[in-house]
Design an enzyme around this catalytic site. Sequence first.
Site, short mmCIF file in Angstrom:
data_model
loop_
_atom_site.label_atom_id
_atom_site.label_comp_id
_atom_site.label_asym_id
_atom_site.label_seq_id
_atom_site.Cartn_x
_atom_site.Cartn_y
_atom_site.Cartn_z
N SER A 53 16.55 -58.73 46.52
CA SER A 53 15.28 -58.30 47.10
C SER A 53 15.68 -57.98 48.57
O SER A 53 14.96 -57.04 49.11
CB SER A 53 14.43 -59.67 47.18
N HIS A 90 23.85 -62.79 40.47
CA HIS A 90 23.38 -63.96 39.49
C HIS A 90 22.74 -63.07 38.22
O HIS A 90 22.22 -63.69 37.28
CB HIS A 90 22.10 -64.60 40.09
N CYS A 101 10.10 -64.28 39.28
CA CYS A 101 9.56 -64.22 40.63
C CYS A 101 8.16 -64.33 40.58
O CYS A 101 7.39 -64.70 41.79
CB CYS A 101 10.00 -62.96 41.44
N THR A 153 26.76 -64.28 59.21
CA THR A 153 28.19 -64.74 58.70
C THR A 153 28.22 -64.41 57.33
O THR A 153 27.47 -64.97 56.46
CB THR A 153 28.22 -66.07 59.22
#
Length: 397
Positions: free
Chosen positions: A75, A204, A329, A240
Amino acid sequence: MEMKKVYMDYSATTYTKPEVLEEMIPYFTEKFANPSSKFYSISQEPIAAINNARERVAKAINASSDEIFFTAGGSEADNWAIKGVAFANRKKGNHIITTNIEHHAVLYVCQYLEKQGFEVTYLPVDEQGLIKIEDFKNAIKDTTILTTIMFANNEVAAIQPIKEIGKICKERGVIFHTDAVQAIGHIEVDVKEMNIDLLSIAAHKFYGPKGIGALYIRKGIKLDNLIHGGGQEKGRRASTENVPGIIGMGKAIELAVSHLHEEKERLTNLREKLIKGVMERIPYTKLNGPTGENRLPGSANFSFIGLEGEALLLSLDFEGIYASTGSACASGSLDPSHVLLALGLPHELAHGSLRLSMGSGSTEEEVDYVLEVLPKIVERLRNMSPLWEDFVKKGEK
């Protein structure tokens, strides 16, 4: 038949393979240093591991490693590609082309951009979920700056003519982005051969960890940053680095691509067995999406006249079968699938849909179990359904 546990929702997410997890674990524990802290030596190993993962991702799609930028998922990659190109190129034009069956990570971004003064053309699809190339050619204007069309649909598994779209975009000077979240690791993807400028990936979906993805950005493509802050990802994506996730994604995509052809053939055979069994055993059933080569190997979507999808999912769950009505979703929504409506299905048929998607752990025995259980559930639910009663009364049965 004894109840089994059968996962049939690989299009929603996959498990993380043990080999992937094994490579990730050291970067949670002893190799935990921040790769942005470059002035001490213990950061060098995470830096090297990230570079290696970047090369693995690049190799899987025939890109260069300096064209791969890690994100928090598909996304984010979609948002970055579309907003980034739109805002960086708005002096050249304000027109974007997409389809009406995109994932909401694309559709909602396009709707947002319309409020910012951009013009969006939503291409229709045919009853199989495929765009017509002539429609696409006719939609291009002098003001068109971006085309964003998904590689393969998450609900009906339709694979778009990406190579043809890429060729036209290159000829017309239009930047081409594709949401390839469902395609990567399952079918062949070559960004050079297909003239793809931007491509979204989510780990995933091919047995990597959640929370990590990537955006491929062809050299020379101008786009604004989505996330501002530090100088990570060559100053293009602050945050990070998710080192374990990046390592896992690199390993997962390497494994997926190395087994792609044999797994594609195996899943295609399972899919065809499933489709044949469902269509033969359950009357008044519609197969949604394309047939043959234009469909993802492990996915099938059915609509059952006279049923509600939610009741079907609950009944399957009770029998140990885990499936979906469409996009994970949007699974909290009671509205019918926008994808199925775009294919021309009436509301009552779109409500009674079932997506069964298979993957690495799927077996013939599991397909047999589904084919044993599903017809009985459909028959039982139809006997309780006012929709089915109306259908019978109309003499349509």
